[in-house]
Design a protein around this motif. Structure first.
Motif, mmCIF file in Angstrom:
data_model
loop_
_atom_site.group_PDB
_atom_site.id
_atom_site.type_symbol
_atom_site.label_atom_id
_atom_site.label_comp_id
_atom_site.label_asym_id
_atom_site.label_seq_id
_atom_site.Cartn_x
_atom_site.Cartn_y
_atom_site.Cartn_z
ATOM 1 N N VAL A 63 0.944 -1.031 -0.208
ATOM 2 C CA VAL A 63 0.107 -0.078 0.171
ATOM 3 C C VAL A 63 1.384 1.334 -0.295
ATOM 4 O O VAL A 63 1.869 1.187 0.655
ATOM 5 N N THR A 64 0.591 1.820 -0.836
ATOM 6 C CA THR A 64 1.179 3.206 -1.094
ATOM 7 C C THR A 64 0.564 4.695 -1.464
ATOM 8 O O THR A 64 -0.193 4.655 -2.579
ATOM 9 N N SER A 65 1.739 5.343 -1.809
ATOM 10 C CA SER A 65 1.030 7.157 -2.768
ATOM 11 C C SER A 65 2.261 7.227 -2.889
ATOM 12 O O SER A 65 3.118 6.883 -2.673
ATOM 13 N N ILE A 66 1.729 7.322 -4.542
ATOM 14 C CA ILE A 66 2.132 7.659 -6.026
ATOM 15 C C ILE A 66 3.202 9.344 -6.448
ATOM 16 O O ILE A 66 3.942 9.137 -6.452
ATOM 17 N N GLN A 72 1.202 12.804 -5.012
ATOM 18 C CA GLN A 72 0.537 13.901 -4.525
ATOM 19 C C GLN A 72 0.480 15.761 -5.015
ATOM 20 O O GLN A 72 2.320 16.086 -4.991
ATOM 21 N N TYR A 73 -0.365 16.043 -5.535
ATOM 22 C CA TYR A 73 -0.646 17.908 -5.599
ATOM 23 C C TYR A 73 -1.451 18.483 -4.827
ATOM 24 O O TYR A 73 -2.357 18.374 -4.841
ATOM 25 N N TYR A 74 -1.119 19.106 -3.696
ATOM 26 C CA TYR A 74 -1.871 19.656 -2.659
ATOM 27 C C TYR A 74 -3.061 18.695 -2.319
ATOM 28 O O TYR A 74 -2.600 17.804 -2.121
ATOM 29 N N ASN A 75 -4.122 18.633 -2.450
ATOM 30 C CA ASN A 75 -5.542 17.449 -2.100
ATOM 31 C C ASN A 75 -5.505 16.790 -3.295
ATOM 32 O O ASN A 75 -6.897 16.176 -3.777
ATOM 33 N N PHE A 76 -4.630 16.618 -4.249
ATOM 34 C CA PHE A 76 -4.951 15.468 -5.255
ATOM 35 C C PHE A 76 -4.036 14.285 -4.835
ATOM 36 O O PHE A 76 -2.557 14.821 -5.192
ATOM 37 N N ALA A 77 -4.269 13.368 -4.994
ATOM 38 C CA ALA A 77 -3.128 11.789 -4.783
ATOM 39 C C ALA A 77 -3.873 10.755 -5.610
ATOM 40 O O ALA A 77 -4.637 11.066 -6.139
ATOM 41 N N VAL A 78 -2.440 9.765 -6.223
ATOM 42 C CA VAL A 78 -2.479 8.804 -6.260
ATOM 43 C C VAL A 78 -2.276 7.578 -5.350
ATOM 44 O O VAL A 78 -0.550 7.966 -5.257
ATOM 45 N N TYR A 79 -3.313 6.446 -5.632
ATOM 46 C CA TYR A 79 -2.795 5.486 -4.100
ATOM 47 C C TYR A 79 -3.232 4.469 -4.886
ATOM 48 O O TYR A 79 -3.804 4.376 -5.379
ATOM 49 N N GLY A 80 -2.103 3.936 -3.537
ATOM 50 C CA GLY A 80 -3.548 2.328 -4.010
ATOM 51 C C GLY A 80 -2.473 1.054 -3.037
ATOM 52 O O GLY A 80 -1.983 1.492 -2.406
ATOM 53 N N GLY A 81 -2.346 -0.195 -4.118
ATOM 54 C CA GLY A 81 -2.118 -1.531 -2.683
ATOM 55 C C GLY A 81 -2.354 -2.366 -3.790
ATOM 56 O O GLY A 81 -3.195 -2.385 -5.193
ATOM 57 N N ALA A 82 -1.846 -3.326 -3.909
ATOM 58 C CA ALA A 82 -1.620 -4.774 -4.151
ATOM 59 C C ALA A 82 -2.610 -6.023 -3.963
ATOM 60 O O ALA A 82 -2.238 -5.945 -2.375
ATOM 61 N N LYS A 83 -3.089 -7.468 -4.631
ATOM 62 C CA LYS A 83 -3.814 -8.115 -3.516
ATOM 63 C C LYS A 83 -2.614 -9.020 -3.482
ATOM 64 O O LYS A 83 -1.844 -9.102 -4.470
ATOM 65 N N PRO A 84 -2.130 -10.305 -2.257
ATOM 66 C CA PRO A 84 -1.635 -10.866 -1.981
ATOM 67 C C PRO A 84 -1.654 -11.947 -2.950
ATOM 68 O O PRO A 84 -2.258 -11.991 -3.888
ATOM 69 N N ALA A 85 -0.540 -12.047 -4.030
ATOM 70 C CA ALA A 85 -0.731 -12.744 -4.913
ATOM 71 C C ALA A 85 -0.496 -14.858 -4.600
ATOM 72 O O ALA A 85 -0.444 -14.553 -3.757
#
Ligand SMILES: C[S@@+](CC[C@H](N)C(=O)[O-])C[C@H]1O[C@@H](n2cnc3c(N)ncnc32)[C@H](O)[C@@H]1O
Length: 229
Positions: A211-214, A216-229
């Motif tokens: 899980v991580t943030s990739i 961010q620009y002020y209040n806009f962000a791209v984030y996500g994570g993976a389903k365990p393999a």
């Protein structure tokens, strides 16, 4: 009466309008599209939540030429715009009318990638958490969930800073006098952004890993994570 996330009463002004009011809109999409681990030539199955007029969808189908996308939205008029835009991709783009988290995701272990942009912040905490659980269940092992969205700051002075930044952006784009700026402000009623930190914790608690943030620009962000393999 507008539905949450439609932004403008007339969906045909969405594309020029959203670029004028969301700073670095293309960069936000690029940050999301650069993040999946899948090779570009792999035939991946993608679910998109809140596809709107299909801007991210079209970029994704272009970036991953062997992908297929199920693009979900609860707005008939946004889907009508998407249908026109995505016609060129034929049956690689399948449009579906429905709401998340109630109707979608409705699959188990099916998708390599679930994406969303500027849509999930309309859900309250309970619905965001229910959605994260359902997204995890819909992913194949090793699949990724990536969200590009509005986030909230806990610190009031940073919220003010973000508002000032958006106002300056809009003014620089020359849209301030446009009538539909009032519509944009009215659509705030549906907004319920959460902090980035809370959402990263909820993803972990749903069972995502890496899980991580990739971006961010002020209040806009791209984030996500993976389903365990
Ligand atoms: C601001 S638009 C973003 C569209 C596109 N993803 C983009 O990046 O430009 C948000 C879209 O999400 C849809 N939406 C918001 N909440 C939704 C929900 N709970 N279920 C289905 N669609 C939703 C709205 O109808 C709208 O088309």
């Amino acid at each position: 009466m507008k539905k949450p996330g439609e932004v403008f009463a007339d969906a045909s002004v969405y594309d020029p309008g959203i670029e004028a009011i969301v700073p670095r809109y293309d960069e936000l999409h690029d940050a999301l599209l650069n993040a999946p681990p899948h090779d570009r030539d792999r035939s991946i199955r993608v679910l998109e939540l809140g596809a709107g007029t299909g801007e991210l969808t079209a970029k994704l189908l272009t970036r991953f030429p062997e992908s297929t996308v199920v693009a979900v939205d609860h707005s008939e008029q946004m889907l009508a715009e998407a249908e026109r835009k995505l016609a060129t991709f034929g049956d690689r783009a399948q449009l579906a009318r429905g709401a998340f988290p109630d109707d979608y995701p409705d699959a188990s272990g099916e998708y390599d990638l679930v994406v969303s942009s500027l849509a999930i912040h309309h859900l309250d905490e309970a619905d965001k958490r229910a959605l994260f659980d359902a997204v995890l269940a819909s992913l194949a092992p090793g699949g990724w969930f990536l969200n590009a969205d509005v986030v909230r700051f806990d610190a009031p002075h940073l919220e003010s800073l973000a508002e000032d930044m958006i106002e300056n952006w809009v003014r620089a784009k020359g849209w301030e006098e446009r009538d539909f700026m009032d519509e944009w402000e009215a659509s705030d009623d549906y907004d319920d952004p959460s902090t980035l930190t809370d959402q990263l914790v909820w993803l972990r608690e749903s069972g995502f890993e890496a899980v991580t943030s990739i971006w961010q620009y002020y209040n806009f962000a791209v984030y996500g994570g993976a389903k365990p393999a």
